[in-house]
Design an enzyme around this catalytic site. Structure first.
Site, mmCIF file in Angstrom:
data_model
loop_
_atom_site.group_PDB
_atom_site.id
_atom_site.type_symbol
_atom_site.label_atom_id
_atom_site.label_comp_id
_atom_site.label_asym_id
_atom_site.label_seq_id
_atom_site.Cartn_x
_atom_site.Cartn_y
_atom_site.Cartn_z
ATOM 1 N N TYR A 31 0.842 -1.202 0.000
ATOM 2 C CA TYR A 31 0.000 0.000 0.000
ATOM 3 C C TYR A 31 0.870 1.243 0.000
ATOM 4 C CZ TYR A 31 0.815 1.189 4.943
ATOM 5 O OH TYR A 31 1.375 1.556 6.129
ATOM 6 N N CYS A 32 0.256 2.371 -0.436
ATOM 7 C CA CYS A 32 0.967 3.643 -0.356
ATOM 8 C C CYS A 32 0.013 4.714 0.155
ATOM 9 C CB CYS A 32 1.601 4.028 -1.685
ATOM 10 S SG CYS A 32 0.502 3.998 -3.097
ATOM 11 N N ARG A 33 -0.277 5.722 -0.674
ATOM 12 C CA ARG A 33 -1.064 6.844 -0.158
ATOM 13 C C ARG A 33 -2.517 6.795 -0.577
ATOM 14 N NH1 ARG A 33 3.638 10.091 -2.744
ATOM 15 N NH2 ARG A 33 5.091 10.176 -1.017
#
Lengths: 218, 218
Positions: free
Chosen positions: A177-179
């Site tokens: 995951y990121c932003r």
DNA sequence: CAAGTATTCAATAGTTTTATTGAATACAAT
DNA sequence: ATTGTATTCAATAAAACTATTGAATACTTG
């Protein structure tokens, strides 16, 4: 300096700044540099721009105090000039996806498509963490991870991903995951890791959405 | 929708928004509307724009969800679409005058020219108002004051300032404010009043910044 | 209904921005 | 020095943006 003269100078200068941001190619470059410094080549590879064109856009951004550059060997590395700009950029993005119907719709459709592919929702993530042996991988720059992250995640910034491959098992399921859906880091991580034969999927949302949920629970 | 397609849609939409802001005439209109709604005529009078040109710019702003309009009799009144945009606009201004050397210099020169160097911050104002012996003076046109103003202020529009001098005491400390760093009204008021021997300083920010603070408190 | 006012529309020419092309640097490695 | 690579520069044609002009609407008032 008279009032009119002053106003003209201020609004012209302000418009100059906005003009630097008023181009899709440059916005994509900014989004990319928001995730860490990159060489011109790095930008060319990740976009559909030619070398000369990317370089030109970078000059515009540099002349408007949005990015800075440093030279190392024959490479020129560009990065966002400071955190103040980053904060402004994030404010723009937040406003755009919340208040501009067209963009909100595009974003939601993308989220649906992500779900349709094999991304993992926040709900699924919760049950998976209870049951299975999953590795939750935060691929944002380490500074962002240190500030806050989804509980249970480990930090594997994109630029360190390739060197760390040997630390992970191909049996274990990985969730990257990121932003959020607008952020491309998780997509890149999934591409890289699955090419190498890992069992990897992305979270369809990102840290900000998780944070909002946590706050809502209280 | 593929990744590339999604990105193009998002960055194009974002660029469209920035383009709407990338023009000095439109920025001046926004600055004006940030202080309350105005008819097209009101905008034409306060700027050097023609009717048709002002109307055209307003259409651009409207098509990009920056302003809204309402019709009353034969007049069309425009105003900023919502507080979220106002907050974004303030962020842009703040960034520009703090981080862009050229604009910072222009602004400072303007302030020097008006000899308003020992200004009061919003924080200072708050504690001063507690002590009660301070007069907070809103020097914007009365229409803007009536629309909204910093609580505790009295309205003394610039054009009435000279005739009202006898109403004020030279013992009482006066704080003048207008619309923010861009607005030159407060500087003029400080110049006029201090020439006459009053104890007067200007607020370094203005009504819009105060409003944002109020909103943030909730 | 006619006249007047506020605003918008439509066409256009001048200006600015953009992507493309083909060099020209600048530096590293050999 | 020579070659190769990364980046920038310069010129240009296509596209987009802007201010101006002269109507055309829409609405109010008498």
């Amino acid at each position: 300096m008279q009032g009119r003269e002053f106003k003209d100078a201020m609004y012209d200068g302000l418009a100059k700044l906005m003009k630097a941001l008023a181009n899709p190619a440059r916005l994509e470059i900014i989004e990319m540099l928001a995730q860490g410094e990159k060489s011109v080549e790095g930008i060319v590879q990740a976009t559909s721009l030619t070398f000369a064109n990317a370089s030109q856009h970078l000059q515009v951004l540099k002349n408007n105090n949005i990015v800075k550059s440093r030279k190392e060997k024959q490479y020129v590395f560009y990065s966002i000039i400071n955190d103040e700009f980053l904060s402004l950029y994030q404010h723009v993005i937040k406003y755009a996806v919340q208040e501009i119907a067209e963009l909100e719709k595009t974003l939601n459709r993308q989220r649906e498509d992500n779900k349709a592919s094999n991304s993992v929702s926040l709900d699924e993530l919760e049950t998976m963490i209870h049951n299975k042996n999953v590795l939750l991988m935060d691929v944002r720059p380490s500074a962002e991870f240190e500030f806050d992250h989804i509980s249970g995640a480990i930090s594997v910034p994109m630029k360190e991903l390739l060197c760390c491959l040997k630390d992970f098992s191909k049996e274990q399921e990985i969730i990257a995951y990121c932003r959020g859906p607008f952020c491309v880091l998780a997509d890149e991580a999934v591409r890289v890791l699955s090419e190498k034969g890992f069992k990897v999927r992305r979270l369809d949302e990102g840290y900000p959405e998780w944070k909002i949920r946590q706050l809502e629970k209280n």
